[in-house]
Design an enzyme around this catalytic site. Structure first.
Site, PDB file in Angstrom:
ATOM      1  N   SER A 100       0.816  -1.213   0.000  1.00  0.00           N
ATOM      2  CA  SER A 100       0.000   0.000   0.000  1.00  0.00           C
ATOM      3  C   SER A 100       0.848   1.262   0.000  1.00  0.00           C
ATOM      4  O   SER A 100       0.333   2.361  -0.201  1.00  0.00           O
ATOM      5  CB  SER A 100      -0.904   0.013   1.237  1.00  0.00           C
ATOM      6  OG  SER A 100      -0.103  -0.056   2.412  1.00  0.00           O
ATOM      7  N   HIS A 130       1.793  14.793  16.351  1.00  0.00           N
ATOM      8  CA  HIS A 130       1.693  13.344  16.189  1.00  0.00           C
ATOM      9  C   HIS A 130       1.650  12.975  14.705  1.00  0.00           C
ATOM     10  O   HIS A 130       0.906  13.591  13.922  1.00  0.00           O
ATOM     11  CB  HIS A 130       0.432  12.831  16.894  1.00  0.00           C
ATOM     12  CG  HIS A 130       0.441  11.364  17.153  1.00  0.00           C
ATOM     13  ND1 HIS A 130       0.191  10.427  16.169  1.00  0.00           N
ATOM     14  CD2 HIS A 130       0.692  10.656  18.297  1.00  0.00           C
ATOM     15  CE1 HIS A 130       0.266   9.213  16.688  1.00  0.00           C
ATOM     16  NE2 HIS A 130       0.573   9.325  17.987  1.00  0.00           N
ATOM     17  N   ASN A 132       0.298  10.467  13.200  1.00  0.00           N
ATOM     18  CA  ASN A 132      -1.014   9.979  12.763  1.00  0.00           C
ATOM     19  C   ASN A 132      -2.121  10.979  13.058  1.00  0.00           C
ATOM     20  O   ASN A 132      -2.906  11.334  12.164  1.00  0.00           O
ATOM     21  CB  ASN A 132      -1.348   8.645  13.424  1.00  0.00           C
ATOM     22  CG  ASN A 132      -0.358   7.556  13.090  1.00  0.00           C
ATOM     23  OD1 ASN A 132       0.666   7.432  13.762  1.00  0.00           O
ATOM     24  ND2 ASN A 132      -0.641   6.769  12.058  1.00  0.00           N
ATOM     25  N   ASP A 133      -2.201  11.422  14.309  1.00  0.00           N
ATOM     26  CA  ASP A 133      -3.311  12.274  14.726  1.00  0.00           C
ATOM     27  C   ASP A 133      -3.298  13.632  14.056  1.00  0.00           C
ATOM     28  O   ASP A 133      -4.370  14.215  13.803  1.00  0.00           O
ATOM     29  CB  ASP A 133      -3.291  12.467  16.244  1.00  0.00           C
ATOM     30  CG  ASP A 133      -3.534  11.170  17.002  1.00  0.00           C
ATOM     31  OD1 ASP A 133      -4.108  10.242  16.395  1.00  0.00           O
ATOM     32  OD2 ASP A 133      -3.140  11.093  18.182  1.00  0.00           O
ATOM     33  N   SER A 141      -2.979   5.847   4.120  1.00  0.00           N
ATOM     34  CA  SER A 141      -2.009   5.498   3.077  1.00  0.00           C
ATOM     35  C   SER A 141      -2.718   5.090   1.802  1.00  0.00           C
ATOM     36  O   SER A 141      -2.219   5.292   0.690  1.00  0.00           O
ATOM     37  CB  SER A 141      -1.110   4.343   3.547  1.00  0.00           C
ATOM     38  OG  SER A 141      -0.410   4.703   4.713  1.00  0.00           O
ATOM     39  N   HIS A 189      10.801  -5.840 -45.853  1.00  0.00           N
ATOM     40  CA  HIS A 189      11.397  -7.147 -45.546  1.00  0.00           C
ATOM     41  C   HIS A 189      12.930  -7.106 -45.702  1.00  0.00           C
ATOM     42  O   HIS A 189      13.552  -8.122 -46.015  1.00  0.00           O
ATOM     43  CB  HIS A 189      10.822  -8.257 -46.442  1.00  0.00           C
ATOM     44  CG  HIS A 189       9.336  -8.323 -46.431  1.00  0.00           C
ATOM     45  ND1 HIS A 189       8.630  -8.999 -45.466  1.00  0.00           N
ATOM     46  CD2 HIS A 189       8.411  -7.769 -47.259  1.00  0.00           C
ATOM     47  CE1 HIS A 189       7.331  -8.874 -45.702  1.00  0.00           C
ATOM     48  NE2 HIS A 189       7.177  -8.125 -46.781  1.00  0.00           N
ATOM     49  N   SER A 320      35.425   2.179 -30.536  1.00  0.00           N
ATOM     50  CA  SER A 320      35.969   0.852 -30.314  1.00  0.00           C
ATOM     51  C   SER A 320      37.240   0.957 -29.495  1.00  0.00           C
ATOM     52  O   SER A 320      38.027   1.886 -29.648  1.00  0.00           O
ATOM     53  CB  SER A 320      36.277   0.167 -31.652  1.00  0.00           C
ATOM     54  OG  SER A 320      36.985  -1.038 -31.442  1.00  0.00           O
ATOM     55  N   LYS A 326      37.027   3.786 -35.478  1.00  0.00           N
ATOM     56  CA  LYS A 326      35.679   3.234 -35.679  1.00  0.00           C
ATOM     57  C   LYS A 326      34.653   4.111 -34.956  1.00  0.00           C
ATOM     58  O   LYS A 326      34.840   4.469 -33.787  1.00  0.00           O
ATOM     59  CB  LYS A 326      35.606   1.804 -35.152  1.00  0.00           C
ATOM     60  CG  LYS A 326      34.337   1.069 -35.582  1.00  0.00           C
ATOM     61  CD  LYS A 326      34.430  -0.404 -35.196  1.00  0.00           C
ATOM     62  CE  LYS A 326      33.299  -1.214 -35.814  1.00  0.00           C
ATOM     63  NZ  LYS A 326      31.993  -0.816 -35.320  1.00  0.00           N
ATOM     64  N   ASN A 328      30.682   4.424 -33.901  1.00  0.00           N
ATOM     65  CA  ASN A 328      29.452   3.647 -33.727  1.00  0.00           C
ATOM     66  C   ASN A 328      28.283   4.559 -33.377  1.00  0.00           C
ATOM     67  O   ASN A 328      28.475   5.638 -32.795  1.00  0.00           O
ATOM     68  CB  ASN A 328      29.637   2.604 -32.623  1.00  0.00           C
ATOM     69  CG  ASN A 328      30.681   1.567 -32.989  1.00  0.00           C
ATOM     70  OD1 ASN A 328      30.799   1.183 -34.146  1.00  0.00           O
ATOM     71  ND2 ASN A 328      31.456   1.116 -32.015  1.00  0.00           N
ATOM     72  N   GLU A 333      22.037   3.463 -29.821  1.00  0.00           N
ATOM     73  CA  GLU A 333      22.082   2.236 -29.020  1.00  0.00           C
ATOM     74  C   GLU A 333      21.664   2.502 -27.580  1.00  0.00           C
ATOM     75  O   GLU A 333      21.011   1.669 -26.942  1.00  0.00           O
ATOM     76  CB  GLU A 333      23.482   1.641 -29.092  1.00  0.00           C
ATOM     77  CG  GLU A 333      23.818   1.104 -30.482  1.00  0.00           C
ATOM     78  CD  GLU A 333      25.254   0.623 -30.608  1.00  0.00           C
ATOM     79  OE1 GLU A 333      25.958   0.582 -29.571  1.00  0.00           O
ATOM     80  OE2 GLU A 333      25.671   0.293 -31.731  1.00  0.00           O
TER      81      GLU A 333
END
Length: 475
Positions: A100, A130, A132-133, A141, A189, A320, A326, A328, A333
């Site tokens: 939760s 507090h 919670n209070d 929650s 293709h 590389s 080289k 790339n 990527e």
């Protein structure tokens, strides 16, 4: 943190040793000990939003005379500090926790409560404010975490993803315009197909991004519904009837986005369909990005033994560790890996959306929040990289594009309406077998004259709709 501790008591976990200089309290400490699973933590956007929601709730409670002004103002200041990132070190809980998100909600409640107590001249752990209070008043929650997820992702989409995705779309559109006069061979293709203009190809990429923007924008409405006010199961128990409207109003003011109370609190808390929807849209964008970057890699392959119809800008001096010189397609990527991660995140979110939901609550919310926000950030950064470092610097190799178009045996497609499919196929087969051009074979067979062939085999004319051979039909 020091090695000195204070003892705090909690009604559920009893006496707990909490680091003396920690703002969090016993429930957070126990959760830190229990959920040592990974290094994954909620990001800044989520914690920022959680602080914002707590601030808005305190404001609403003061306005409704449910919280005294002194505590309310202290909670608002402390929550504002959480929003501003001043206490990020206090939020170290693993995302793999109570499903939760209660542990992180209590983490925020304890941090804000102790900081508010300090602002009022009291000690940490005093419970003068507090968790919670006071801090969690009128909340659960079960409605705070869904609200935080919606607000944080909605804001992140608007600030991190949509601007960069739109900018990438615009850069691709600019290239589509710049390359519109360049004729090349199409490919289906991975084989030669009828001609296409390079600009048309890039217009397809731009359209993918445009549709991506529309798909992401389409999730706005769902994300703008907030669960706050439903408390435990959606009934709103222990919450003032006006509380959710006030909280939503404050959140909207702070973010500049018009949120609204959920039309049905039971759906808003039991299901996480809006996040699944957003994730699905982001997955589609990831798929689009992978398609585009793979095409860019193919089109720029070479430099001497590949397609080589475009060149990508050089962003690293060497690609590389063993082959000098080289180069790339490193950004492409990297973006492909981002796409793979986002697709994986969507799988996790989809699983959490259906398997985590039972009756009145979904118990996989933390992992959904983490993955959704990560996907937003990753996609935004990937689009920014492409828009900044790759697309503007793409150059067309016009001579190679046009040479490939002229040599393509698929040009015979334009002959078919004039001579028939079977004869056109025979011409193409002989041209391939004898290493001759379509023009040479057609003239040798005395099928069409030179003038008609020049018109029918013009690659540029094939890049527009219509029959080129209407006046040359033999049937």
């Amino acid at each position: 943190m020091t090695e000195d501790y204070r003892i705090e008591s909690d009604s559920l976990v009893g006496d707990v040793k909490v680091p003396e200089d920690a703002l969090y309290g016993p429930q957070t400490q126990v959760a830190l000990e229990n959920f040592n699973i990974s290094e994954l933590r909620f990001d800044r956007e989520f914690i920022r939003t959680l602080g914002l929601v707590k601030d808005a709730a305190a404001r609403a409670n003061v306005e409704l005379d449910l919280l005294d002004e002194a505590r309310g103002e202290a909670i608002q200041q402390a929550a504002g500090e959480v929003t501003d990132g001043e206490h990020d070190d206090e939020f170290q809980l693993n995302i793999f926790q109570l499903g939760s998100g209660t542990n992180t909600n209590m983490n925020a409640n304890e941090v804000i409560a102790n900081r508010a107590a300090e602002l009022l001249g009291e000690e940490r752990g005093s419970r003068h404010v507090h968790p919670n209070d006071h801090v969690n008043k009128g909340q659960s929650s079960n409605d705070v975490i869904p609200t935080t997820i919606h607000v944080s992702t909605r804001v992140a989409v608007e600030s991190q993803l949509l601007p960069e995705l739109t900018r990438l779309q615009e850069e691709l559109e600019a290239k589509a315009t710049a390359f519109d006069d360049i004729v090349k061979t199409g490919r289906t293709h991975l084989q030669d197909a009828t001609p296409i203009r390079l600009g048309q190809e890039f217009s397809g990429y731009a359209s993918q991004m445009e549709h991506g923007v529309e798909r992401i924008e389409g999730t706005r409405d769902s994300l703008e519904e907030l669960a706050i006010g439903g408390t435990a199961v959606g009934t709103g128990l222990n919450t003032h009837p006006e509380f959710p409207e006030l909280v939503v109003s404050h959140v909207s003011d702070e973010t500049g986005i018009t949120f609204r109370e959920a039309e049905n609190h039971f759906e808003a808390q039991a299901a996480r369909d809006a996040i699944v929807e957003l994730s699905g849209a982001m997955k589609t964008v990831a798929v689009s990005l992978m398609k585009v970057t793979n095409d860019l890699r193919w089109l720029s392959s070479g430099p001497r033994s590949g397609l080589g119809e475009i060149s990508l800008p050089t962003v690293q001096p060497s690609g590389s560790s063993i082959m000098p010189g080289k180069l790339n397609p490193v950004i492409c990527e990297a973006v492909n890996q981002v796409a793979a991660q986002v697709i994986g995140n969507d799988t996790a979110i989809t699983t959490a959306g259906h398997a985590g939901g039972n009756f009145e609550i979904n118990v996989m919310k933390p992992v959904m929040a983490y993955n959704a926000l990560q996907s937003v950030q990753l996609l935004g950064s990937a689009c920014e990289l492409l828009a900044d470092q790759i697309v503007p610097g793409i150059e067309a190799k016009t001579n190679i594009c046009e040479r490939n178009a002229d040599r393509s045996l698929s040009l015979v497609t334009a002959l078919a309406p004039a001579v028939g499919y079977d004869l056109a196929a025979s011409i193409a087969g002989e041209a391939l077998a004898e290493d001759e051009t379509l023009e040479e074979v057609t003239l040798k067979r005395n099928v069409l004259d030179q003038e008609k062939l020049d018109r029918l085999l013009d690659p540029r004319r094939m890049t527009s709709r219509g029959y080129l051979a209407d006046e040359d039909r033999s049937d």
